[in-house]
Design a protein around this motif. Sequence first.
Motif, PDB file in Angstrom:
ATOM      1  N   VAL A  81       0.954  -1.045  -0.051  1.00 45.41           N
ATOM      2  CA  VAL A  81      -0.185   0.008   0.030  1.00 45.41           C
ATOM      3  C   VAL A  81       0.919   1.128   0.035  1.00 45.41           C
ATOM      4  O   VAL A  81       0.597   2.203  -0.722  1.00 45.41           O
ATOM      5  N   GLY A  82       1.909   1.176   0.967  1.00 48.55           N
ATOM      6  CA  GLY A  82       2.861   2.344   0.869  1.00 48.55           C
ATOM      7  C   GLY A  82       3.697   2.515  -0.469  1.00 48.55           C
ATOM      8  O   GLY A  82       3.730   3.883  -0.859  1.00 48.55           O
ATOM      9  N   LEU A  83       3.890   1.611  -0.938  1.00 53.08           N
ATOM     10  CA  LEU A  83       4.616   1.740  -2.385  1.00 53.08           C
ATOM     11  C   LEU A  83       3.842   2.116  -3.613  1.00 53.08           C
ATOM     12  O   LEU A  83       4.243   3.114  -4.004  1.00 53.08           O
ATOM     13  N   ILE A  84       2.739   1.893  -3.767  1.00 55.93           N
ATOM     14  CA  ILE A  84       1.693   2.138  -4.643  1.00 55.93           C
ATOM     15  C   ILE A  84       1.273   3.601  -4.282  1.00 55.93           C
ATOM     16  O   ILE A  84       1.284   4.647  -5.206  1.00 55.93           O
ATOM     17  N   SER A  85       0.871   3.810  -3.058  1.00 53.12           N
ATOM     18  CA  SER A  85       0.613   5.266  -2.848  1.00 53.12           C
ATOM     19  C   SER A  85       1.590   6.183  -2.894  1.00 53.12           C
ATOM     20  O   SER A  85       1.565   7.337  -3.352  1.00 53.12           O
ATOM     21  N   GLY A  86       2.967   6.007  -2.576  1.00 53.40           N
ATOM     22  CA  GLY A  86       4.070   6.719  -2.582  1.00 53.40           C
ATOM     23  C   GLY A  86       4.513   6.769  -4.171  1.00 53.40           C
ATOM     24  O   GLY A  86       4.968   8.220  -4.299  1.00 53.40           O
ATOM     25  N   VAL A  87       4.381   5.944  -4.962  1.00 54.47           N
ATOM     26  CA  VAL A  87       4.542   6.241  -6.326  1.00 54.47           C
ATOM     27  C   VAL A  87       3.575   7.338  -6.723  1.00 54.47           C
ATOM     28  O   VAL A  87       3.796   8.247  -7.521  1.00 54.47           O
ATOM     29  N   LEU A  88       2.246   7.028  -6.655  1.00 51.00           N
ATOM     30  CA  LEU A  88       1.419   8.167  -7.024  1.00 51.00           C
ATOM     31  C   LEU A  88       1.552   9.554  -6.557  1.00 51.00           C
ATOM     32  O   LEU A  88       1.625  10.626  -7.101  1.00 51.00           O
ATOM     33  N   VAL A  89       1.989   9.668  -5.145  1.00 50.82           N
ATOM     34  CA  VAL A  89       2.345  11.084  -4.502  1.00 50.82           C
ATOM     35  C   VAL A  89       3.513  11.563  -4.967  1.00 50.82           C
ATOM     36  O   VAL A  89       3.495  12.760  -5.289  1.00 50.82           O
ATOM     37  N   SER A  90       4.527  11.013  -5.094  1.00 47.18           N
ATOM     38  CA  SER A  90       5.668  11.539  -5.910  1.00 47.18           C
ATOM     39  C   SER A  90       5.622  11.702  -7.095  1.00 47.18           C
ATOM     40  O   SER A  90       5.990  12.752  -7.716  1.00 47.18           O
ATOM     41  N   ILE A  91       4.825  11.089  -8.048  1.00 43.28           N
ATOM     42  CA  ILE A  91       4.603  11.614  -9.425  1.00 43.28           C
ATOM     43  C   ILE A  91       3.810  12.992  -9.278  1.00 43.28           C
ATOM     44  O   ILE A  91       4.243  13.999 -10.107  1.00 43.28           O
ATOM     45  N   PHE A  92       2.694  13.093  -8.686  1.00 41.80           N
ATOM     46  CA  PHE A  92       2.188  14.272  -8.390  1.00 41.80           C
ATOM     47  C   PHE A  92       3.048  15.263  -7.859  1.00 41.80           C
ATOM     48  O   PHE A  92       2.839  16.371  -8.521  1.00 41.80           O
TER      49      PHE A  92
END
Length: 172
Positions: A81-92
């Motif tokens: 969950v942290g990996l997927i949400s982290g990728v999204l937030v970092s891209i944003f």
Amino acid sequence: MEEQENVTVSQVAIKFGLYLGAALVLFSLITFITETSSNTAVGAISYVLILVGIVLAHRAYKEEGNGYMSYGQGLGIGALVGLISGVLVSIFTIIYTQLIDTNYMERLKDDMMMKLQEQGLDDNQIDQTLAMMDTFTNPVLGFFTGVFTYVLLSFLFSLIISIFTKNNEPEF
């Protein structure tokens, strides 16, 4: 009666990683617009969102599956969950700071300089700190640092949360 197919750790983690990522992106957007992203108290809300996201993912895994979740499965769900949400937030964050609000990093640097001056640091110490900050504002490094941070936080939170949410399957 149909037998319920068990849900996998990755299925739940992807689903809740996307949900959490969307919530964190929205929260980040609000903090960027209101210029409260460097406020520690406001930033604590993101920790609460992560905690809630992991708890909900654990609950969903047990509800959608056979009612059981081991401690290890809880850790895996939390980290993914942290990996997927982290990728999204970092891209944003990269898109926002590099394309939408290109002065954001400069304002953040100015705020940091004022805080360092208030703490009584001399000009040399301030220059060293700001130079280090420049290193971490590189978009590529920022992406990987952001993802790593979310994975690490989620894993650490899962170490504790999983103690309470696990429900081991009986061995007989």
